[in-house]
Scaffold this active site. Structure first.
Site, mmCIF file in Angstrom:
data_model
loop_
_atom_site.group_PDB
_atom_site.id
_atom_site.type_symbol
_atom_site.label_atom_id
_atom_site.label_comp_id
_atom_site.label_asym_id
_atom_site.label_seq_id
_atom_site.Cartn_x
_atom_site.Cartn_y
_atom_site.Cartn_z
ATOM 1 N N HIS A 1 0.867 -1.191 0.000
ATOM 2 C CA HIS A 1 0.000 0.000 0.000
ATOM 3 C C HIS A 1 0.899 1.235 0.000
ATOM 4 O O HIS A 1 1.453 1.606 1.027
ATOM 5 C CB HIS A 1 -0.899 0.015 1.233
ATOM 6 N N HIS B 1 1.587 5.370 -1.719
ATOM 7 C CA HIS B 1 1.251 6.550 -2.513
ATOM 8 C C HIS B 1 2.539 7.142 -3.076
ATOM 9 O O HIS B 1 3.440 7.515 -2.309
ATOM 10 C CB HIS B 1 0.539 7.599 -1.657
ATOM 11 N N LYS C 1 -9.184 -0.426 -6.191
ATOM 12 C CA LYS C 1 -9.264 0.235 -4.892
ATOM 13 C C LYS C 1 -10.631 0.862 -4.652
ATOM 14 O O LYS C 1 -11.131 1.632 -5.475
ATOM 15 C CB LYS C 1 -8.178 1.313 -4.806
ATOM 16 N N HIS D 1 -10.537 0.956 1.476
ATOM 17 C CA HIS D 1 -10.319 1.940 2.529
ATOM 18 C C HIS D 1 -11.481 1.752 3.500
ATOM 19 O O HIS D 1 -12.617 2.159 3.223
ATOM 20 C CB HIS D 1 -10.301 3.362 1.970
ATOM 21 N N HIS E 1 -4.715 -0.635 5.613
ATOM 22 C CA HIS E 1 -4.330 0.160 6.791
ATOM 23 C C HIS E 1 -5.297 -0.061 7.957
ATOM 24 O O HIS E 1 -5.967 0.849 8.441
ATOM 25 C CB HIS E 1 -4.170 1.639 6.469
ATOM 26 N N ASP F 1 1.330 2.686 3.544
ATOM 27 C CA ASP F 1 0.459 3.843 3.318
ATOM 28 C C ASP F 1 1.269 5.126 3.367
ATOM 29 O O ASP F 1 0.757 6.194 3.740
ATOM 30 C CB ASP F 1 -0.696 3.886 4.327
#
Length: 353
Positions: free
Chosen positions: A17, A19, A107, A145, A183, A256
């Site tokens: 995970h 970004h 996602k 999420h 997460h 994350d």
């Protein structure tokens, strides 16, 4: 796993995970991940979001170019792409994604749940039924999420309510759909993942293993500890730590890591996200070491994720050394800087190879 008095050697881990953003921010941060991880699941919440296979493949090319620009040797790091699920994602697009060999998950952002989630899903079972059925059929994981966005629900309860309102109906409707609860932050989430029937797993961040919500307020409001889902009570941190170190194959590493410029974090309406790509494995090693479970780090970081995603285990190794490591105060980020989590503090481990 092989451990010596001062060094800890594990199979090179993956980040399930991550970004990376885009443009100059991407170029600033991608090298940090490539130094520690062999692969990473890349989040699709760009502006505009990555909603088609064609967009995902184009984004992958930009990542590869950024790796080359950063001097990362070819083959050192592989981005695993994802699509952003919307109310309009079609079954045909799911099939195209699967057949590409480059897209490894889709996602789910409930609309408004986090950074750049405005295009997210408004009615999962009602609007996304055809896409979900196709995902179950082709084995494409749904990455969730796990928070509701109902403003009537307390911020600290949104994960538990998500289980009741979304996960349970989803599993009843699509029992063979592969789902990653990303997460994870609560004892409720841990219990759900442990007991769920079918292919369900979860990622856990280093910051949710190391810190509880007190970290947000020590000496004043500390925006660089602010993330979504937000840090929770100590009982939840302990439950996550027990899950990560307990030997279950359902839990694996997902940082994350989310880069935001210092100015956007230290702001009247500060962005959510902790930047941990630079020192991720040092943070995870510190968490596992805190409960005497370094022998479980390799499974959590390097084995469980590939097993769930159906990918081979990496062949090379990563070595951490037990030594003091002071986290830098700031790092370059495009034309600004980013403050890494726990900047200026000292950790007891350092990646050396």
């Amino acid at each position: 796993m092989q451990a010596a008095t001062e060094n800890l050697s594990i199979i090179r881990p993956d980040d399930w995970h991550l970004h990376l953003r885009d443009g100059e921010v991407l170029a600033s941060v991608v090298g940090h991940t490539a130094q520690q991880f062999a692969r990473a699941i890349i989040m699709p919440n760009l502006r505009p979001p990555v909603v088609t296979t064609a967009l995902a493949l184009a984004y992958r090319e930009r990542i590869m170019a950024a790796l080359d620009k950063a001097g990362v040797e070819p083959g050192r790091f592989t981005p695993l792409m994802t699509l952003y699920l919307t109310d309009n994602t079609s079954a045909d697009e799911v099939v195209r994604a699967s057949e590409s060999g480059m897209v490894h998950g889709i996602k789910l952002y409930p609309a408004g749940a986090t950074t750049n989630s405005d295009a997210g899903v408004t009615d999962l079972l009602g609007r996304c039924a055809k896409a979900l059925a196709a995902m179950q059929r082709v084995g494409m994981p749904l990455l969730v999420h796990g928070e509701v966005t109902d403003p009537a629900i307390d911020l600290f309860d949104r994960e538990a309510v998500f289980i009741e309102r979304v996960m349970l109906p989803l599993r009843n409707a699509y029992p063979e759909l592969k789902v990653v609860f990303e997460h994870l932050t609560t004892q409720d989430g841990v219990q759900y993942v442990q007991q769920a029937e079918g292919p369900v797993a979860a990622t856990i961040t280093a910051h949710h293993l190391l810190y509880n919500r007190n970290a947000l307020f020590q000496g004043g409001v500390r925006p660089h500890w602010y993330c979504l889902p937000v840090l929770k009570r100590e009982k939840h941190r302990l439950a996550l730590l027990e899950a990560a170190t307990g030997g279950s194959g359902r839990f694996f590493l997902g940082t994350d890591s989310a880069p935001h410029s210092k100015g956007l974090k230290e702001n009247a309406c500060g962005c959510a996200g902790c930047y941990t790509a630079l020192h991720a494995m040092e943070l995870y090693a510190s968490a596992f070491d805190s409960v005497g479970k370094l022998d479980q780090l390799e499974a959590f970081a390097s084995l469980n994720g590939p097993a769930f995603y159906g990918l081979p285990v990496n062949q090379d190794r990563l070595v951490l050394q037990r030594t003091d490591y002071v986290i830098p105060q700031e790092l370059p980020l495009a034309d600004s800087t980013v403050v890494p989590l726990a900047a200026g503090e000292s950790l007891g481990w350092k990646v050396i190879a």
